[in-house]
Every structure is written in structure tokens, then in C-alpha cells.
Enzyme design. Structure first.
Site, short mmCIF file in Angstrom:
data_model
loop_
_atom_site.label_atom_id
_atom_site.label_comp_id
_atom_site.label_asym_id
_atom_site.label_seq_id
_atom_site.Cartn_x
_atom_site.Cartn_y
_atom_site.Cartn_z
N GLU A 160 0.87 -1.18 0.00
CA GLU A 160 0.00 0.00 0.00
C GLU A 160 0.90 1.21 0.00
O GLU A 160 1.70 1.41 0.91
CB GLU A 160 -0.90 -0.01 1.23
CG GLU A 160 -1.97 -1.07 1.14
CD GLU A 160 -2.86 -1.10 2.37
OE1 GLU A 160 -2.78 -0.16 3.20
OE2 GLU A 160 -3.62 -2.06 2.51
N ASP A 193 -5.61 9.17 10.34
CA ASP A 193 -4.28 8.68 10.68
C ASP A 193 -3.77 9.21 12.02
O ASP A 193 -4.02 10.34 12.39
CB ASP A 193 -3.29 9.04 9.58
CG ASP A 193 -3.47 8.16 8.37
OD1 ASP A 193 -3.33 6.94 8.51
OD2 ASP A 193 -3.79 8.68 7.28
N TYR A 227 -11.17 -4.11 3.40
CA TYR A 227 -10.19 -3.64 4.38
C TYR A 227 -10.89 -3.52 5.73
O TYR A 227 -11.74 -2.65 5.91
CB TYR A 227 -9.66 -2.28 3.92
CG TYR A 227 -8.46 -1.73 4.67
CD1 TYR A 227 -8.39 -1.73 6.06
CD2 TYR A 227 -7.39 -1.18 3.96
CE1 TYR A 227 -7.30 -1.22 6.73
CE2 TYR A 227 -6.28 -0.65 4.62
CZ TYR A 227 -6.25 -0.67 6.01
OH TYR A 227 -5.17 -0.15 6.66
#
Lengths: 258, 398
Positions: free
Chosen positions: A48, A59, A174
Site C-alpha cells: 500500500e 491517521d 479492508y
């Protein structure tokens, strides 16, 4: 063969697939390419490739900081696409997912981006702030160019959302291991097994788990549950601290998959 | 699952561009808000608090000496500066804290720029007995120190944010990260008419009391609607709050004022609509709207003397009102806002917030060009005590 098929085949060949995440342009453009090469040489099954964004709200501090450094060094989405083409020219053949937030893609032009990413040799896209409800145009374009558009699920996703996302996703699904942001954690959440089972009940497609995975033990434990294991922040931290960055990336991946 | 939902977008603007973890939470919020909105008990409780605690309705004052000085339009001030805690922000904070309580959430998080939304949230949490954490950029903490102290006095925890530009944008990033992490027990009390659906609609609804009151007060005072309404626009909650009731009245001009900072040519500003090189449609904090960004789609650093207007995106409904030409947007520089701040102090004995001073500056620009029959309402969204340090140090340097 379409680019997305290489992703699907990865999960057939490797159980579980080991899928590191690394921010392109961190700590600088050339080093980040060398790190990706080292990960591939060490046995990563898919990479990725993180596209830096100024405001990465999914994040944690490690990836935030890596993106800030990359942007200060002049990294752009355009250079990320060039990076993919360069890595392909250097005979790195494992599937590449470009992972980045939606605004730089809109600024680049969605249609031009998908075309250029496919042409450069990317296999798919992950856009963490683009749920399927908002992804209509990008989804159509990815289909046209044979790219995967991989959606995420979270432990608090309802069964009806799991159904929607697993129908819409391509490449794999995911699974975000915890409700939270990216970043290494000391322990895996105890409910992870139940979460994977809930998703498994709705799809036969591959499931990869990410967020908070950092050690060899965690990789093995997740590998028993899912088809793929994603490690990001821990790799970035290890590489960031090292003098020989590609060497450290190689050692890190060997340790986790070896 | 309810089948009733609110429209997610204003034309193409708005939407829900958020990580998957937030999608169930936004659905839960929308459902709870719809239920509350149609519950007369909820509305009655909110109205009671707005009357007996906030001090609503806030007055509509005729600015006689300012009007005479400018020699044109008659200027009225909607006095949100007199709302408890010093700004319009309390209207939304109380509404959402009541909603959070109804949803069984004990922990409230919020972001703040100027500190007015943080203070309003801390106030509402103190009143209703909820835990409160406020994220604030460290640059803003320095320039709005009195508000940091106020929040702490009322029991809120103020967490400084050191990333990015260390202003409102970064405070919102951190608040969203906290929400994603503590989704089960935490309510995110967003303070402006932006972010993912349903926030822009919900915040506008809670702020629309400003426009409803203004309508009634105009009818009582002069027996007709105003000709124009001027309000400052950061995220745009005070502006949409006063505009909303007048949107169907095409004869009423709606004027939003953005922060022109050091001037549009300098690039150092927060005027999303004024500079097509930097302000373009994009996604920030979950919504598609005008966003200040570079060619690569990285969010631009903004500048304004006013912390509350110092933000890279504008609420999606404003973008829609502008595109449909129902509202008009302009920009005022730091210097013009500072001059208007002093003028209002001297002419009317009112110290406006630097945010609201932008609206005053635009009124000062327009009023002399308009006939005396023209009635203009300025939304005086907050009071300026919090800005005295900034004003003193800026005037000293000049």
C-alpha cells in the site's frame, strides 16, 4: 488480465498475504522508493503506497508526521504516480494499492487520475474518506480501467453496512481492527475474531485487517483470522529511526513474515 | 431503522466524506436529531433555556450615531453579543448538548477557533452536567487566552493542538480523531455549519432562531423586512442563522463577509470565494464545498486577524446560496475590520468581536452608497472582550 486480478490472485497464492503500508516521499522521494523495493525483496506480497495529505484525519501521529515530512520535501500526487511507474520500470511486480485521501484526487481530476494511475501500473485504490455512498464517479472509472476500489469496514459497522460494503468493494475488504486512527498498539482488540466472522458471513472475498498491528505475534494472530495483514505505522517508525532505511525495511519485513 | 432522512446535500455541496467508523455514528446522530426535532418536549426545553438562561430574544438595536456618521442606509444591529457567554455559539451548543443527553452520551468533545464555540460548549456542559473536552490550536490558545481560562473555569479540559497550522482546521482534525477513537460514548459537538451531514443542517436549524427573531423584530419596529443583511462568514453559522428565515424573501439582499486577511493579492487570507486560484470546490472535514488549497489539493494555510474566521473551508449551504446567486459574498481585510472595530466602539459604545467587525466593516463600506430608506441589519455575532489583547498589540505595532 486486469490490474485488479493481480490483487485477487495474491490472496489465492499467499495465506495470509502480508501487505505493508509506506508513505511515498518519506523521508524523501528516492528513499521511499528504495524502501518499497526492499519490502518487495523481503517478501511483501502487496504494497500500500501512501499518498501524502495535509489533513489525514484517519491517521495517527506516525503517519501524520511521515506525510508532513513528505509534503515539505515537495511530494505530490503526480509524483506518487511517477513513483509507481518508476517502481514498475525497476521490475517490482507485486500489486500496488495507492492509498490516499479524496481531495488531492479531486484536485488532480478524478478521471485523469484513474487513467494515469492505471497506466503507471497501480492495481487499485484505497480512499479512506470516501465511503461507497460518495464514490459513484470513482467507482465507475475504476471499473473502466480495471482498478480495484477497496472499501473499509469498522467494528461498529452494522450488518447492513457490511452487506453494502462487501458488495461494492473490489480487490479485498479492508477491516479496520479497532474504532480509531492508524498507529501501533500493544494488544489486538479481543473482539477482532467476532468482527472478522461477521464480515465473513456476508462475503467469500478476501479480508485484510489493518490499524494497530506491529509485531510478529500480532501478524501471526491476525493471519489465522484473515486473508491479509496490513502493517503501516510500525514500519514507518522503524524506518524513520534507522540510518540504513531500506536495510531496516528489509529486516523489518523479514522479521514479520519470516 | 427509520426511513425518514434529511437531504444530505445543498445542490452538489455537503455530503459525508468520512472514514467508515463515522458512518454509523452520523446515521445515529441524524436519527436522534430527527426524533428530537419533531418532539415538542425537546423544543420546549430548548426554548425555555434560550429564554431563561441565554437571555433570548436578543435585542435589535438601531445604530443611530453610526447611521448618522455614514449618512446613508439605516443600520440595525442584531445583538448576538448579548447572548449569554458572549456570542451566537450558545444557540447551537445548548441544542446539541440537549441532544447528546437524549442520546445517552456523557462525554462531549468540541473544536474551537476563537474560543467562542468552546466557551459555549463548556457553558452548556456545566449547565447540564456533562464532561467536556475542547480541542484548540496552540496559535489560537495564545491569541484568545481569556477564552481558554473561561473554558477551564467551567470545568472543560482544553487540549492544545500542535499539528499543521495550529488553528481551527487542526483542532477539527484532532476532534474527529478523538471521535473516531471514542465513538461509543462520545458526542462530537461541531460548532459551525460545516462538516459531514447532518451537521450543516442541524447547526443551521439551531442558529435559525437569529433570523426568526430578526424578522419579528423588524416587523414590530419598522413594520417591514430589511433591505439587506450583513454577516461575517468563517464556517458560516451566524450568517446562515440570520439568513435562513429570509432566503424565501428575494427582495432581501444577503451579504456574507469573509476574512480578507492581509488582502486577497497577498494570498494570506481566509476568503474562500474571493480567490479562484486558491479557493476551489474540494473536500475538507467531511464535506464538499469551497476549500482553500494548492494545485496538488493540499489544504492551504489561512490567515485572519480573527481566529473565528481563520478556516480553509466554508459551510456547504453558503456555497450553494452563492452559486444560486441568492446570497452575495465579499471580503474585508484585517485593517478594515480593525478600523470598524474602533468605529463601533466609539459611535455606539459596543465592543464587537473581531469576527463581527468584518460585517461592520462591510456595512461601513456599503451604507454611504445607499439611500436613507434602505434598512440594513448587521448580525453582531459576538462581543469583543476576548480580542482586546490582539487589538491592543496590533494597534501598538501600527
Amino acid at each position: 488480465m486486469k490490474p485488479v486480478d493481480a490483487i485477487t490472485q495474491t490472496f489465492v497464492r499467499h495465506k495470509p498475504a502480508f501487505m505493508p503500508y509506506f508513505t511515498l516521499g518519506y523521508p524523501d522521494y528516492e528513499t521511499s522508493l528504495a524502501v518499497v523495493e526492499a519490502c518487495a525483496a523481503a517478501g511483501a506480497h502487496l504494497m500500500e503506497l501512501g499518498v501524502p495529505f495535509s489533513d489525514p484525519l484517519a491517521d495517527g501521529p506516525t503517519i501524520q508526521q511521515s506525510m508532513q515530512v513528505a509534503l515539505q520535501g515537495g511530494m505530490t500526487l503526480e509524483k506518487c504516480i511517477t513513483a509507481v511507474a518508476t517502481l514498475r520500470a525497476r521490475q517490482i511486480t507485486i500489486p500496488f494499492m495507492l492509498m490516499g485521501y479524496i481531495n488531492p484526487i479531486l484536485a488532480y481530476g478524478t478521471a485523469r487520475f484513474v487513467q494515469d494511475a492505471a497506466q503507471a501500473g497501480a492495481n487499485g485504490l484505497i480512499v479512506p474518506d470516501l465511503p461507497p455512498e460518495e464514490a459513484g464517479e470513482l467507482e465507475t472509472l475504476c471499473q473502466q480501467h480495471g482498478l480495484a476500489l477497496t472499501y473499509l469496514l469498522s467494528p461498529n459497522s452494522s450488518n447492513s453496512r457490511i452487506k453494502l460494503v462487501t458488495r461494492k468493494t473490489t480487490g479485498f475488504t479492508y477491516l479496520v481492527s479497532v474504532t480509531g486512527i492508524t498507529g501501533a498498539r500493544t494488544a489486538l482488540p479481543p473482539e477482532l475474531g467476532d468482527f472478522v466472522q461477521r464480515v465473513r458471513a456476508q462475503t467469500e472475498g478476501p479480508l485484510a485487517v489493518g490499524f494497530g498491528i506491529s509485531t510478529r505475534e500480532q501478524v501471526q494472530a491476525v493471519g489465522e483470522l484473515a486473508d491479509g495483514v496490513i502493517v503501516g505505522s510500525a514500519l514507518i517508525r522503524a524506518v524513520g529511526d534507522a540510518t540504513d532505511k531500506p536495510g531496516e525495511a528489509y529486516r523489518f519485513v523479514r522479521e514479520l513474515v519470516g | 431503522m427509520t426511513t425518514q432522512t434529511l437531504p444530505q446535500k445543498f445542490g452538489p455541496y455537503g455530503g459525508q466524506f468520512v472514514p467508515e467508523t463515522l458512518m454509523p455514528a452520523l446515521a445515529e446522530l441524524e436519527e436522534a436529531y430527527l426524533a428530537a426535532r419533531s418532539d415538542p418536549g425537546f423544543q420546549a426545553e430548548l426554548d425555555h433555556l434560550l429564554r431563561t438562561y441565554v437571555g433570548r430574544p436578543t435585542p435589535l438595536s438601531f445604530a443611530r450615531r453610526l447611521t448618522e456618521k455614514l449618512g446613508g442606509a439605516q443600520i440595525y444591529l442584531k445583538r448576538e453579543d448579548l447572548a449569554h457567554s458572549g456570542a451566537h455559539k450558545i444557540n447551537n451548543a445548548l441544542g446539541q448538548v440537549l441532544l447528546a443527553k437524549r442520546m445517552g452520551k456523557q462525554r462531549i468533545i468540541a473544536e474551537t477557533g476563537a474560543g467562542q464555540h468552546g466557551v459555549a460548549t463548556a457553558t452548556a456542559c456545566a449547565l447540564l452536567g456533562l464532561d467536556c473536552v475542547v480541542y484548540m490550536g496552540t496559535v489560537d490558545m495564545a491569541r484568545q487566552a481569556p477564552n481558554v481560562f473561561r473554558m477551564r473555569l467551567m470545568g472543560a479540559e482544553v487540549r492544545g493542538v500542535d499539528s499543521g497550522s495550529r488553528t481551527l482546521k487542526d483542532a477539527i482534525n484532532e476532534a474527529i480523531r478523538d471521535w473516531v477513537t471514542n465513538i461509543a460514548d462520545t458526542y462530537y459537538l461541531l460548532g459551525s455549519a460545516l462538516g459531514p451531514h447532518p451537521y450543516p443542517t442541524m447547526v443551521r436549524d439551531f442558529q435559525s432562531v437569529i433570523g426568526r427573531e430578526t424578522r419579528e423584530q423588524m416587523q414590530e419596529t419598522v413594520g417591514r423586512l430589511p433591505d439587506s443583511i450583513v454577516a461575517c462568514v468563517g464556517g458560516g453559522s451566524n450568517a446562515i442563522g440570520i439568513f435562513h428565515a429570509f432566503v424565501p424573501d428575494e427582495q432581501v439582499d444577503l451579504i456574507g463577509v469573509e476574512a480578507g486577511g492581509n488582502g486577497i493579492p497577498s494570498g494570506q487570507h481566509a476568503a474562500r470565494f474571493a480567490d479562484p486560484q486558491i479557493g476551489r470546490p474540494g473536500v475538507l472535514h467531511g464535506c464538499y464545498t469551497y476549500v482553500m488549497q494548492n494545485a496538488d489539493g493540499q489544504i492551504a494555510l489561512t490567515h485572519s486577524i480573527s481566529a473565528g474566521l481563520d478556516y480553509a473551508a466554508v459551510g456547504p449551504e453558503h456555497t450553494y446560496l452563492r452559486e444560486t446567486e441568492r446570497a452575495f459574498y465579499t471580503a474585508v481585510t484585517d485593517d478594515e475590520a480593525l478600523a470598524a472595530f474602533q468605529t463601533l466602539c466609539a459611535q455606539e459604545g459596543i465592543i464587537p468581536a473581531l469576527e463581527s467587525a468584518h460585517a461592520v466593516a462591510e456595512a461601513i463600506r456599503r451604507a454611504p452608497t445607499l439611500p436613507q430608506e434602505h434598512i440594513m441589519v448587521i448580525n453582531l455575532s459576538g462581543r469583543g472582550d476576548k480580542d482586546l489583547d490582539t487589538v491592543i498589540s496590533t494597534l501598538r505595532q501600527a
